[in-house]
Design an enzyme around this catalytic site. Structure first.
Site, PDB file in Angstrom:
ATOM      1  N   VAL A  24       1.234  -1.365   0.146  1.00  0.00           N
ATOM      2  CA  VAL A  24       0.074  -0.048   0.351  1.00  0.00           C
ATOM      3  C   VAL A  24       0.451   1.498   0.099  1.00  0.00           C
ATOM      4  O   VAL A  24       0.560   2.054  -0.484  1.00  0.00           O
ATOM      5  CB  VAL A  24      -0.990  -0.143   1.707  1.00  0.00           C
ATOM      6  CG1 VAL A  24      -1.682   1.362   1.905  1.00  0.00           C
ATOM      7  CG2 VAL A  24      -1.665  -1.305   1.353  1.00  0.00           C
ATOM      8  N   ASP A  43      11.291   2.788   5.228  1.00  0.00           N
ATOM      9  CA  ASP A  43      10.785   1.280   5.703  1.00  0.00           C
ATOM     10  C   ASP A  43      12.251   1.346   6.456  1.00  0.00           C
ATOM     11  O   ASP A  43      13.361   1.880   6.448  1.00  0.00           O
ATOM     12  CB  ASP A  43      10.856   0.405   4.123  1.00  0.00           C
ATOM     13  CG  ASP A  43       9.928  -0.421   4.733  1.00  0.00           C
ATOM     14  OD1 ASP A  43       8.844  -0.593   4.660  1.00  0.00           O
ATOM     15  OD2 ASP A  43      10.640  -1.393   4.844  1.00  0.00           O
ATOM     16  N   GLU A 161      -7.464   2.869   2.101  1.00  0.00           N
ATOM     17  CA  GLU A 161      -6.842   2.614   0.526  1.00  0.00           C
ATOM     18  C   GLU A 161      -8.190   1.764   0.084  1.00  0.00           C
ATOM     19  O   GLU A 161      -8.714   0.440   0.904  1.00  0.00           O
ATOM     20  CB  GLU A 161      -5.532   2.155   0.475  1.00  0.00           C
ATOM     21  CG  GLU A 161      -5.644   0.945   1.876  1.00  0.00           C
ATOM     22  CD  GLU A 161      -5.857  -0.258   0.950  1.00  0.00           C
ATOM     23  OE1 GLU A 161      -5.504  -0.149  -0.053  1.00  0.00           O
ATOM     24  OE2 GLU A 161      -5.760  -1.664   1.555  1.00  0.00           O
ATOM     25  N   PHE A 162      -8.236   2.175  -1.522  1.00  0.00           N
ATOM     26  CA  PHE A 162      -9.967   1.355  -1.703  1.00  0.00           C
ATOM     27  C   PHE A 162      -8.368   0.356  -3.107  1.00  0.00           C
ATOM     28  O   PHE A 162      -9.579   0.385  -3.921  1.00  0.00           O
ATOM     29  CB  PHE A 162     -10.740   1.324  -2.390  1.00  0.00           C
ATOM     30  CG  PHE A 162     -11.920   2.501  -1.104  1.00  0.00           C
ATOM     31  CD1 PHE A 162     -12.387   1.253   0.044  1.00  0.00           C
ATOM     32  CD2 PHE A 162     -11.909   3.665  -1.293  1.00  0.00           C
ATOM     33  CE1 PHE A 162     -12.869   2.109   0.794  1.00  0.00           C
ATOM     34  CE2 PHE A 162     -12.253   4.420   0.186  1.00  0.00           C
ATOM     35  CZ  PHE A 162     -12.855   3.331   0.665  1.00  0.00           C
ATOM     36  N   LYS A 214     -14.017   1.379   4.985  1.00  0.00           N
ATOM     37  CA  LYS A 214     -13.608   0.812   4.364  1.00  0.00           C
ATOM     38  C   LYS A 214     -13.608  -0.200   4.934  1.00  0.00           C
ATOM     39  O   LYS A 214     -13.326  -1.467   3.808  1.00  0.00           O
ATOM     40  CB  LYS A 214     -12.060   0.692   4.989  1.00  0.00           C
ATOM     41  CG  LYS A 214     -11.035   0.020   5.071  1.00  0.00           C
ATOM     42  CD  LYS A 214     -10.719  -0.276   3.499  1.00  0.00           C
ATOM     43  CE  LYS A 214      -9.738  -1.483   3.377  1.00  0.00           C
ATOM     44  NZ  LYS A 214      -9.197  -1.620   1.996  1.00  0.00           N
ATOM     45  N   ASN A 218     -15.341  -3.979   2.178  1.00  0.00           N
ATOM     46  CA  ASN A 218     -14.982  -5.164   2.254  1.00  0.00           C
ATOM     47  C   ASN A 218     -15.874  -6.355   2.708  1.00  0.00           C
ATOM     48  O   ASN A 218     -15.757  -7.441   1.826  1.00  0.00           O
ATOM     49  CB  ASN A 218     -13.536  -5.445   2.483  1.00  0.00           C
ATOM     50  CG  ASN A 218     -12.330  -4.539   1.907  1.00  0.00           C
ATOM     51  OD1 ASN A 218     -12.485  -3.985   0.490  1.00  0.00           O
ATOM     52  ND2 ASN A 218     -10.891  -4.960   2.555  1.00  0.00           N
ATOM     53  N   LEU A 260     -19.675 -10.767  -8.553  1.00  0.00           N
ATOM     54  CA  LEU A 260     -20.929 -11.708  -8.575  1.00  0.00           C
ATOM     55  C   LEU A 260     -20.537 -13.494  -9.338  1.00  0.00           C
ATOM     56  O   LEU A 260     -21.408 -14.325 -10.016  1.00  0.00           O
ATOM     57  CB  LEU A 260     -22.411 -11.183  -9.226  1.00  0.00           C
ATOM     58  CG  LEU A 260     -22.745 -10.645  -8.844  1.00  0.00           C
ATOM     59  CD1 LEU A 260     -24.020  -9.431  -8.952  1.00  0.00           C
ATOM     60  CD2 LEU A 260     -23.174 -11.218  -7.118  1.00  0.00           C
ATOM     61  N   CYS A 270      -6.226  -9.277   2.459  1.00  0.00           N
ATOM     62  CA  CYS A 270      -7.541  -8.520   3.377  1.00  0.00           C
ATOM     63  C   CYS A 270      -8.420  -8.733   3.150  1.00  0.00           C
ATOM     64  O   CYS A 270      -9.412  -8.537   4.549  1.00  0.00           O
ATOM     65  CB  CYS A 270      -7.783  -7.378   1.909  1.00  0.00           C
ATOM     66  SG  CYS A 270      -6.435  -5.993   1.409  1.00  0.00           S
ATOM     67  N   LYS A 330      -5.521 -14.929  -6.819  1.00  0.00           N
ATOM     68  CA  LYS A 330      -6.092 -14.111  -8.220  1.00  0.00           C
ATOM     69  C   LYS A 330      -5.087 -13.386  -8.886  1.00  0.00           C
ATOM     70  O   LYS A 330      -4.273 -14.132  -8.568  1.00  0.00           O
ATOM     71  CB  LYS A 330      -6.819 -12.652  -7.335  1.00  0.00           C
ATOM     72  CG  LYS A 330      -6.164 -11.732  -7.536  1.00  0.00           C
ATOM     73  CD  LYS A 330      -7.145 -10.597  -7.335  1.00  0.00           C
ATOM     74  CE  LYS A 330      -6.052  -9.165  -6.992  1.00  0.00           C
ATOM     75  NZ  LYS A 330      -7.035  -8.162  -6.668  1.00  0.00           N
TER      76      LYS A 330
HETATM   77  C1  UGA Z   1      -9.504  -6.022  -1.891  1.00  0.00           C
HETATM   78  C2  UGA Z   1     -10.316  -5.345  -2.326  1.00  0.00           C
HETATM   79  O1  UGA Z   1     -11.860  -5.015  -3.525  1.00  0.00           O
HETATM   80  C3  UGA Z   1      -9.792  -3.954  -2.841  1.00  0.00           C
HETATM   81  O2  UGA Z   1     -11.303  -2.578  -2.595  1.00  0.00           O
HETATM   82  C4  UGA Z   1      -9.521  -3.628  -1.235  1.00  0.00           C
HETATM   83  O3  UGA Z   1      -8.780  -2.111  -1.076  1.00  0.00           O
HETATM   84  C5  UGA Z   1      -8.352  -4.285  -1.107  1.00  0.00           C
HETATM   85  O4  UGA Z   1      -9.744  -5.941  -0.507  1.00  0.00           O
HETATM   86  C6  UGA Z   1      -8.017  -4.264   0.837  1.00  0.00           C
HETATM   87  O5  UGA Z   1      -8.364  -4.096   1.473  1.00  0.00           O
HETATM   88  O6  UGA Z   1      -6.703  -3.750   0.577  1.00  0.00           O
HETATM   89  P1  UGA Z   1      -7.892  -7.379  -3.030  1.00  0.00           P
HETATM   90  O7  UGA Z   1      -7.661  -8.000  -1.985  1.00  0.00           O
HETATM   91  O8  UGA Z   1      -7.021  -7.005  -4.283  1.00  0.00           O
HETATM   92  O9  UGA Z   1      -8.709  -5.624  -2.877  1.00  0.00           O
HETATM   93  O10 UGA Z   1      -8.556  -8.858  -4.358  1.00  0.00           O
HETATM   94  P2  UGA Z   1     -10.168  -7.992  -4.778  1.00  0.00           P
HETATM   95  O11 UGA Z   1      -9.657  -7.720  -6.559  1.00  0.00           O
HETATM   96  O12 UGA Z   1     -10.987  -7.738  -4.011  1.00  0.00           O
HETATM   97  O13 UGA Z   1     -10.708 -10.560  -4.650  1.00  0.00           O
HETATM   98  C7  UGA Z   1     -10.575 -10.966  -3.101  1.00  0.00           C
HETATM   99  C8  UGA Z   1     -10.560 -11.896  -3.515  1.00  0.00           C
HETATM  100  O14 UGA Z   1     -12.323 -11.641  -4.056  1.00  0.00           O
HETATM  101  C9  UGA Z   1     -10.121 -12.724  -5.082  1.00  0.00           C
HETATM  102  O15 UGA Z   1      -9.733 -14.078  -4.458  1.00  0.00           O
HETATM  103  C10 UGA Z   1     -11.281 -13.242  -5.518  1.00  0.00           C
HETATM  104  O16 UGA Z   1     -10.619 -14.050  -6.428  1.00  0.00           O
HETATM  105  C11 UGA Z   1     -12.283 -13.259  -5.400  1.00  0.00           C
HETATM  106  N1  UGA Z   1     -12.959 -12.704  -5.668  1.00  0.00           N
HETATM  107  C12 UGA Z   1     -13.210 -11.577  -6.680  1.00  0.00           C
HETATM  108  C13 UGA Z   1     -14.592 -13.875  -5.895  1.00  0.00           C
HETATM  109  O17 UGA Z   1     -14.318 -14.958  -6.082  1.00  0.00           O
HETATM  110  N2  UGA Z   1     -15.236 -13.115  -6.955  1.00  0.00           N
HETATM  111  C14 UGA Z   1     -15.962 -12.404  -7.264  1.00  0.00           C
HETATM  112  O18 UGA Z   1     -16.974 -12.040  -8.292  1.00  0.00           O
HETATM  113  C15 UGA Z   1     -14.710 -10.858  -7.202  1.00  0.00           C
END
Ligand code: UGA
Length: 444
Positions: A24, A43, A161-162, A214, A218, A260, A270, A330
């Site tokens: 981040v 750091d 952060e998002f 936040k 999530n 979805l 996260c 992912k």
């Molecule tokens: C997530 C949030 O999307 C961000 O907005 C947030 O800032 C971040 O956490 C955080 O708190 O720092 P991230 O963990 O990078 O981001 O990943 P995502 O793309 O949101 O995916 C999270 C998990 O959900 C992955 O394992 C992905 O495969 C899964 N996922 C996502 C699904 O199974 N289905 C979906 O439709 C979307």
């Protein structure tokens, strides 16, 4: 490397510090530099600072290294907090807040920063901006602590952060919203000014509300995923196709199509941590957050459903060779924290299977899963396998020449844990094939 504070005067941008050059902090620092601000990142990890100074980005995030190189003259990396405080006025805190055994967030690193800030002489020129995800109420406690330490002149804001890993730069530079919580509007104004070049919607609020936005965001996204995963499981029972169902639901503007996608559960650093922390936070206040309890449980069960699908086709897993395709939580990241692949690999090993694996970026699962045989190609992992499981929908895995691979497998069974493969082509290629929430016989 620029180490000249005076040079900042020539810039229109602000003088920004970022404590913690992790995922981040680094994205925040580099993106703020790209907006014209002078940024000092600090750091405590000497090796990391050296690498960063050499222009080497220690994490895998598409576009980050190029953006860092482009704005190198406005970026400085240091181990010295004094240097950071001398060179900056707005100081982001981006240290990690991992979960403790109780599910609370571990704030020890944040507290260490506070000790250091006091010892190093933070003063009324500085506004601290909390980027790390911290439990609701933390800002108020830290404000009180700052005051008690005689640092009452130091400002404090919450600016969660998002950022999605793999898309963090776009998320930072084209955000849906920027949320800023403050105790004094003049502090929030200074933080808001940093983001002015983005032209993004900016929401000003109290510190606890910003912290809660936040967690609630999530938790809601995680709820959407567990919801569609349960719908998928029901679809398997009743012969409906979850992808079609999700599309139909997503056309309703109140629902929307995002998040979805059914699969083998959510992972990463996260969602699992933040959902657990919000549940814990509610619990600590005497409120049982029933919905989140189910969201977590559904996610755990979802990771394990693949095992039953494999058993259905192979009878036993004992001695079977199972290939896991994709290990990162992912695509487009090297992060395996809370990845479904870890649970799957451990379960398969416990069932007596021989587990092979391939990921385009991740090349090991650590000591605890040392039994997993890592290959440098998907074809290698699949050769001789009794089944392949698509765990992470990396494009290179999805676009594999599946027809060419099939003859090398011991049995042509593929479980698509992400509904990323085309069922008709897989069946045409001679595979026994299952996705999530779609019955094999209804796939044609
Ligand atoms: C997530 C949030 O999307 C961000 O907005 C947030 O800032 C971040 O956490 C955080 O708190 O720092 P991230 O963990 O990078 O981001 O990943 P995502 O793309 O949101 O995916 C999270 C998990 O959900 C992955 O394992 C992905 O495969 C899964 N996922 C996502 C699904 O199974 N289905 C979906 O439709 C979307």
């Amino acid at each position: 490397m620029s180490a000249d504070t005076g040079a900042g005067e020539a810039d229109a941008g602000a003088r920004v510090g970022v404590i913690g050059a992790g995922y981040v902090g680094l994205v925040t620092g580099v993106c703020l530099a790209s907006l014209g601000h002078r940024v000092v990142l600090r750091d405590i990890d000497e090796a990391k600072v050296e690498r960063l100074n050499a222009g080497d980005v220690p994490i895998y995030e598409p576009g980050l290294e190029a953006l860092m190189a482009e704005h190198r003259e406005r970026l400085e990396f240091t181990e010295s907090l004094k240097r950071l405080l001398d060179a900056s006025e707005i100081v982001f805190i981006a240290v990690d807040t991992p979960p403790t055994y109780s599910g609370d967030a571990d704030l020890s690193r944040v507290h260490r920063v506070l000790d250091e800030l006091q010892a190093t002489g933070a003063d009324a020129r500085h506004v601290l901006v909390m980027k790390s995800t911290v439990p609701v109420g933390t800002g108020e406690r830290l404000r009180a602590e700052l005051d008690a330490r005689g640092l009452d002149g130091v400002g404090y804001c919450s600016n969660p952060e998002f950022l999605k890993e793999g898309a963090a730069i776009a998320d930072f530079l084209e955000p849906d919203r920027v949320v800023i919580g403050d105790f004094r509007p003049e502090d929030g104004d200074r933080v808001e000014a940093l983001y002015a070049p983005l032209g993004a919607p900016i929401m000003r609020t109290s510190v606890p509300s910003a912290e809660m936005v936040k967690y609630a965001s999530n938790a809601f996204l995680a709820t959407k995923i567990s919801f569609i995963n349960e719908i998928a499981n029901v679809c398997e029972e009743v012969g409906a196709d979850v992808d079609v169902v999700a599309e139909g639901m997503g056309l309703d503007k109140r629902i929307g199509p995002a998040f979805l996608r059914p699969g083998v559960g959510f992972g990463g650093s996260c969602f699992p941590k933040d959902v657990a922390a919000l549940k814990q936070l509610a619990g600590n206040s005497g409120y049982h957050f029933q919905l989140l309890t189910s969201v977590i449980e559904v996610n755990e069960l979802q990771k394990r459903r693949v095992i039953n699908k494999l058993k259905k086709h192979l009878e036993t897993l004992e001695g079977r060779r199972i290939a896991l395709l994709g290990l990162a939580f992912k695509p487009d990241t090297d992060d395996i924290r809370e990845a479904s692949s870890l649970v799957l690999a451990a379960r398969l090993l416990a069932e007596g299977a021989h587990v092979t694996a391939y990921d385009p970026v991740v090349n090991g699962l650590g000591e605890r899963l040392a039994g997993v045989e890592i290959h440098s190609s998907a074809e290698g992992a699949l050769a001789g396998a009794h089944a392949g499981v698509l765990v992470t929908e990396w494009r290179s895995i999805v676009e594999l020449d599946w027809s060419a691979v099939r003859p090398s497998m011991a049995t042509p069974l593929v479980i698509d844990g992400r509904n990323a493969l085309d069922p008709a082509s897989m069946l045409d290629a001679g595979y026994v094939f299952e996705g999530v929430g779609r019955l094999p016989e209804a796939l044609r």
